[in-house]
Design a protein around this motif. Sequence first.
Motif, short mmCIF file in Angstrom:
data_model
loop_
_atom_site.label_atom_id
_atom_site.label_comp_id
_atom_site.label_asym_id
_atom_site.label_seq_id
_atom_site.Cartn_x
_atom_site.Cartn_y
_atom_site.Cartn_z
N ARG A 1 0.72 -1.16 0.07
CA ARG A 1 -0.23 0.08 -0.09
C ARG A 1 0.85 1.27 -0.13
O ARG A 1 2.04 1.08 0.75
CB ARG A 1 -0.81 -0.05 1.16
N HIS B 1 -11.45 7.89 4.29
CA HIS B 1 -10.55 6.53 3.89
C HIS B 1 -10.54 6.26 2.23
O HIS B 1 -11.18 6.92 1.72
CB HIS B 1 -11.18 5.32 4.47
N GLY C 1 -12.17 1.29 1.20
CA GLY C 1 -11.25 0.30 1.04
C GLY C 1 -10.90 0.30 -0.42
O GLY C 1 -11.84 0.14 -1.57
N SER C 2 -9.67 0.34 -0.76
CA SER C 2 -9.01 0.38 -2.28
C SER C 2 -7.53 -0.19 -2.01
O SER C 2 -7.27 -0.47 -0.88
CB SER C 2 -9.19 1.66 -2.86
N GLY D 1 -7.15 0.57 3.81
CA GLY D 1 -8.66 0.54 4.49
C GLY D 1 -9.14 1.91 5.30
O GLY D 1 -8.76 2.91 5.22
N HIS D 2 -9.49 1.17 6.58
CA HIS D 2 -9.73 1.95 7.39
C HIS D 2 -8.68 2.84 8.35
O HIS D 2 -9.13 3.91 9.03
CB HIS D 2 -10.85 1.28 8.68
N ALA E 1 -16.94 -2.80 4.28
CA ALA E 1 -15.96 -2.54 3.37
C ALA E 1 -16.40 -2.51 1.99
O ALA E 1 -17.40 -3.11 1.55
CB ALA E 1 -14.72 -3.82 3.59
N HIS F 1 -11.35 -3.47 -0.65
CA HIS F 1 -10.85 -3.41 0.57
C HIS F 1 -9.69 -4.46 0.70
O HIS F 1 -9.83 -5.32 0.38
CB HIS F 1 -11.83 -3.19 1.97
N TRP G 1 -9.11 -5.94 3.46
CA TRP G 1 -9.84 -6.87 4.31
C TRP G 1 -10.17 -8.05 3.60
O TRP G 1 -10.27 -9.37 4.03
CB TRP G 1 -10.97 -6.41 5.10
#
Length: 724
Positions: free
Chosen positions: A26, A307, A335-336, A340-341, A376, A380, A382
Motif C-alpha cells: 500500500r 478513507h 477500501g481500495s 482501508g480504515h 468494506a 478493501h 480485508w
Amino acid sequence: MPAPEQPTATPGAPAATPASPVAPARPAAAVAPARPAAAVAPAPPAAPAAAAAVPALPVGRIPVVDVFPVAEEGRFPAKASVGEAVRIRATVIREGHDALGATAVLLRPDGSVHSSARMVDVAPGLDRYEARLVPDAEGDWSFRVEGWSDPYGTWAHDAAIKVEAGLDVELMLTEGTLVLERAAARTGDDAMPPRDARVLLDAVAALRDTSRPPLARLAAALSEQVREVLERSPLRDLVTTSRTYPLVVHRRLALAGSWYEMFPRSHGATFDEATQRWTSGTLQTAATQLPRIAAMGFDVVYLTPIHPIGTTYRKGRNNALTALPGDPGSPYAIGSPDGGHDAIEPSLGTFDDFDAFVARARSLGMEVALDLALQASPDHPWVTEHPEWFTTRADGTIAYAENPPKKYQDIYPLNFDNDPEGIYAEIRRVVQVWIDHGITAFRVDNPHTKPLSFWQRLLAEVRAAHPEVLFLSEAFTRPAMMLTLAKIGFHQSYTYFTWRNTKAELEEYLARVGGDEAPWLRPSFWPTTHDILPPYLQQGGPSAFAVRAVLAATGSPTWGVYSGYELAESVPRPGVEEQIDNEKYEFRPRDWARADELGIALLIGRLNEIRRAHPALQQLSNVRVHPTTDDALVAFSRHLDAEHSPTGRADTVVVIVNIDPFAAREGAVHLDLAAFGLPPDRGVVAHDVLSGESYGWSDQVYVRLDPQVRVAHVVHLEHAPGAR
C-alpha cells in the motif's frame, strides 16, 4: 432511512480470492504507521450451568424501593456528566402515620461521600421522593438512597393539632424539647454547626418558658428558622439504606455540545470546464473553513469517512448504479488498493495534513470527530486478506449490503460471527490509529447492524484507556435498540427529533428525551443529515430551517447541523427524503457568502452563544412543556436552581416557537412561574436573548410570531425590580 440495514446477502458480487501469504503493498503516504495489534480483551466468561437464585434483600425498617436511575439492578450504569444535576428518585414508605424522610447520597469513585441532599416528595400520596446531586469529576461514581424516620416531623405534625385543640399540651411541649435537644446534641459526622445548634436550643428554651402562652411556645419550635436547620441537618432514626448503584460520569461534551458535519472533499473542490473533470478538495483546503465554523460557535467538527474509496460497483451521482469518469464514489464504500480504515484517501492528502487539520481545529477551540463505518468496499484489503470476515453465499459470491428495495453493491457488511476475535482486534487497532492522531469522538455509522456484545466490549476497552473519547450512535432504528445501545456505552444518540414536527409530537418528544430515558440515552438533535432531508424542510423554506435550528439547539443539550444547513438547501431527490445532488456521491462546493444573506448562519452562531451563556440549556432532564392556545405555538422551558448552577445563580430560559413557517401565529402561553421560584403575582422581566428586547411577563403571556420577522422568542426570566 438514511443508511442500509445490513446485511441481507445478494448474489452477483465477485467472490474474494483466498488470502495471499503476502499482503498487497500500500502507498505509505496515506497509511498510518504500523503499530502492534491491540491486545484482545478476554471474552466474557460463560454463565454457570445452574446459577443459584439471588437471595432477596431484607426490606429494611423504612423500605426504599424503585430507586432511579437504575437499569436492571445496576447492570447498565446510569450516565452523568461533570456539572450535571443528576436526578435521583425513590419510593420510600413506612407503616403507620409517623413522618419519614429520604436522603440521596452521591459517592466518589473511591467510595467516600461527595454530597447528600434531603429528598422532596414530588408526588404526594405516591411516596415518591426526589433530589438532585452534582458530580464534579469524571470517573465511576455511585449513589444510594437512605430512608429514615423523622421524629421532629412526627412531633411537629401532632403538636400542631393537639396544642391548638388543648389536648396533652404540656406533654406535647415537653416531647418537643426532648426531640430538639437530641437534634442539637449530635456529635461526629452528624453534628450540626454551632450556629444551627443555637437555633434549636433557643427553641428548647422557648418551649420550657411556662410564662408564655402554649401557642407562642409551640410557634418558636415550629418557626421557619428551626425548620430550615432541620431541613439541612435532619434528625434521622431507623436509617435504612438502599443498594449502592453505579453512575459513570463523563466529561461535559458527552452531555452538552454542538457538532458541525462536513465532507472534506467538497471544500475547495474545483471543476474544469475544458476537461469537464473535478479536482477534489483536500484536508488542507477543508481546513480553511474551520474559522468560519468556529465563528458559528461549534464545539466539534465531524468528518465523514476520509478513507480510500473503492472502484468496484462505485456509485455515481444521486446513487446511480453506474459511475461516470471522475465520479468520486461514496466515502462509505471504504477500501481500495490504497488502504482501508487505517488510511487516508490519497486525493485528500496525508496523515501530516490530517494532523495539521486537527491542530488547526484545536487552536480554534474545536475537537474533531470521525465517522466510524464498519463495512468494506469489494476493493478493501480485508476482502483479500480476511475473506472469512464476510458472508459468502451458496454460489461463492460475497454478500453485499441491502435495505430492500435499496441495494448497496459497493459495500460488503462484516460478519461478526466469523472470526469475532480477529475482527475485534483489527477494529480496536483501527480506532487506536485515529485516537493517536487526535480524534476524540467517533460518529458510528449504523451501530444497530452490528452485535451489541461487540460494542459493549469495544466501548469499555476504549473508555478504560481513553476516557475522553466519545461515541455518537447513528442508530435510526427501533426504540428498544436505540436505548440498549445507549445503555451498553454509547455516549450520545441520534434521535427521532428529525421527524417530530407537529405541536403534539414535539411536546411529547421533548418530555420523553428529558424523562426517565435521560440517564442512558443522551439525545443529539439534528434537523438534517447527509442522509435525511425531511418534508418539513423541503417545503418550509428558510423560515423552516430557522424553526428547526431553534428547536434543536434549545431542545437538547447536544445538537448538530450538516454542512449546507446555513444555505437552507431543501431540494429533494424525487421519491426520497434526501437532497438532490447528494454529497455522498459527488463534490459539492458552496457559496458561503449566501449564508450571510439568509441569516441562518448568524442565527446558529447566536444560538450557540446563548447555549454557552445559560447553564440551564446545558442540562437534559430539566425541561418543562407549557400550554399554549395556538396549535402552532410550542413553549417549553429549562430551569436550573441556584444550588445546582455553576454560577451560583438560578437560570431560567423559556423558548416559544412558531412552527408554522408560512404564517404569523398568536396566542397565550401559560407559564408556571412558581416552579421557577418566580412571583407570578408581581411579574418578571423577560429578556429576549435572540432579539435583545425586554418585556414584563406574568404567568399568562400573549405572543405573536411572524416567521418572516422572527420564528421564536428565547427569553431569560428574572425577578422584576423590587419583586423579591
